[in-house]
Structure formats: structure tokens, C-alpha cells
Write an enzyme that holds these catalytic residues in place. Sequence first.
Site, mmCIF file in Angstrom:
data_model
loop_
_atom_site.group_PDB
_atom_site.id
_atom_site.type_symbol
_atom_site.label_atom_id
_atom_site.label_comp_id
_atom_site.label_asym_id
_atom_site.label_seq_id
_atom_site.Cartn_x
_atom_site.Cartn_y
_atom_site.Cartn_z
ATOM 1 N N ASP A 1 -13.728 -3.469 -1.856
ATOM 2 C CA ASP A 1 -13.576 -3.257 -0.412
ATOM 3 C C ASP A 1 -14.954 -3.389 0.219
ATOM 4 O O ASP A 1 -15.905 -2.727 -0.217
ATOM 5 C CB ASP A 1 -13.001 -1.868 -0.131
ATOM 6 C CG ASP A 1 -11.616 -1.688 -0.736
ATOM 7 O OD1 ASP A 1 -10.893 -2.689 -0.866
ATOM 8 O OD2 ASP A 1 -11.260 -0.539 -1.085
ATOM 9 N N ASP B 1 0.873 -1.175 0.000
ATOM 10 C CA ASP B 1 0.000 0.000 0.000
ATOM 11 C C ASP B 1 0.907 1.222 0.000
ATOM 12 O O ASP B 1 1.736 1.382 0.906
ATOM 13 C CB ASP B 1 -0.883 0.020 1.249
ATOM 14 C CG ASP B 1 -1.928 -1.091 1.226
ATOM 15 O OD1 ASP B 1 -2.433 -1.392 0.131
ATOM 16 O OD2 ASP B 1 -2.233 -1.639 2.298
#
Length: 250
Positions: A130, A11
Amino acid sequence: MLTKRIIPCLDIKDGRTVKGTHFVNLRDAGDPVELAALYAEQGADELVFLDITATNEKRKTLAALVHRIAHKINIPFTVGGGISSKEDVRVLLDSGADKISVNTAAFNRPDLINELSSEFGSQCVVLAIDIKKQEDGEWYVYLNGGRVATSTKAIDWALEGVKRGAGEILLTSMDHDGSKKGFAIDITRTISSMVNVPVIASGGGGTPEHFEEILNGNADAALAASIFHFKEVSIPDLKAFLRSKQIPIR
């Protein structure tokens, strides 16, 4: 039988690898180029790179950083963050990405999945979803790095995404993200059983046993970040453990 995959995730925020819990409280986890090279050397099956603030800050993925990472690794490389057009994808593929991951832009304009699949092939298009469980017991889609709730159920969006040409689903449970308490088994199993493309489980991996549980008939691949970044579990040790449990692993 197809072998299962272990996928470290980078990330990226401001050019650095970061990791948080439930998508917040980010902390620095190191240089992405160094980490990518280490994971490739250790036997990771693939690498995922997500520029986690690209969509929210209306900024394109860091193509130069993608280029630097791609030249350090020899494994499949998926890149996501702020991708909203064929031009974006072309830049990333030219920079060394093998696959791209779309999330918010694809949800807001689902035809994007059709366009990218038609232009680059479905094997190139990973649909990142998500998700968060609500009080009604259903899992719903969240956008913009988990900041924006929708009324769309995860199962419905996964089915539509695959129908439109997504070749893989990256399913991240926000409830489990960074918790190291195990993956979201039930929803991963449900979606895996309903789609005919590989499902990558993400969010919650903390021990080798968690990976055994999610890969044992529930997901095609397992993605993790902090346990690898902070050297809590090594990829060679994890793979040795999974082989000892008769999980088909590369």
C-alpha cells in the site's frame, strides 16, 4: 504474449464485503460468497479476498469464510489479512486459497517472505504494498491498512520483496483508492519495469478506459472493487472493451 487479468477484490470486514475511498469511509457492498460466485460466473480471471482489519485487530483471516467462497468459484483465489506464519498459510490453503497475500507482517519481518516462498513456492506468495505519494514526489509504503506511515520507498520494498521470493506484487495506491479517477500509472510502470514478476495495479479503476491505460504496458493485471460491486461496469463488458482495444485478455 501473456494475457492480462481482470481481478475483482473483496475487502472483508465483519464477514461482509465493504468498500471505501482512500482506505476510509467504508460502506457495505454485499455478501462476499454471492459476489465471488457472480464474478467467477462473469469471467473474472482471479479473485482477491482481503480481511482488511485482520492485522489491525490482531485477528486471523476468516478461514471458514474462505472455505465457503472457495467452494463457489473455479478461478485462482488469493487471500490476505493478518498472515504472519507458515501455519496461517497452511490453514488458508487447506481452506481453498490458491495464493496468499502478505503485507504488514512481511514488512515488519521480511524473512517471512523467504520462509513462505521456500515452503509453498514463490507462485503462492503475493506481496501487497500500500503506497502513498509524499511532498518530495516519492511513493512510500504504508502499513496496517494504510494507518501507519513508513520511511521506506515503494520501489525499494518491491525490489527487496521480489528478491526474497515474492512471486507477484499487488500495488495499491491509497491516493487513488476508491476515487475512480484512474490508476497510478507512473509508479506502476516504474515498478513493473524493475521487477521480473507480475504486478497487479490496484486503486482508481473507474472506467474501461482506465483499465486500457494501466494494462497497456504498465501492469500485468488490474484489480478493482466498487465498480464491480455496485454494477457500474460489468466484467464481460470490460473484457469486450479491452479486446476491442487489442489488449490481450482471457
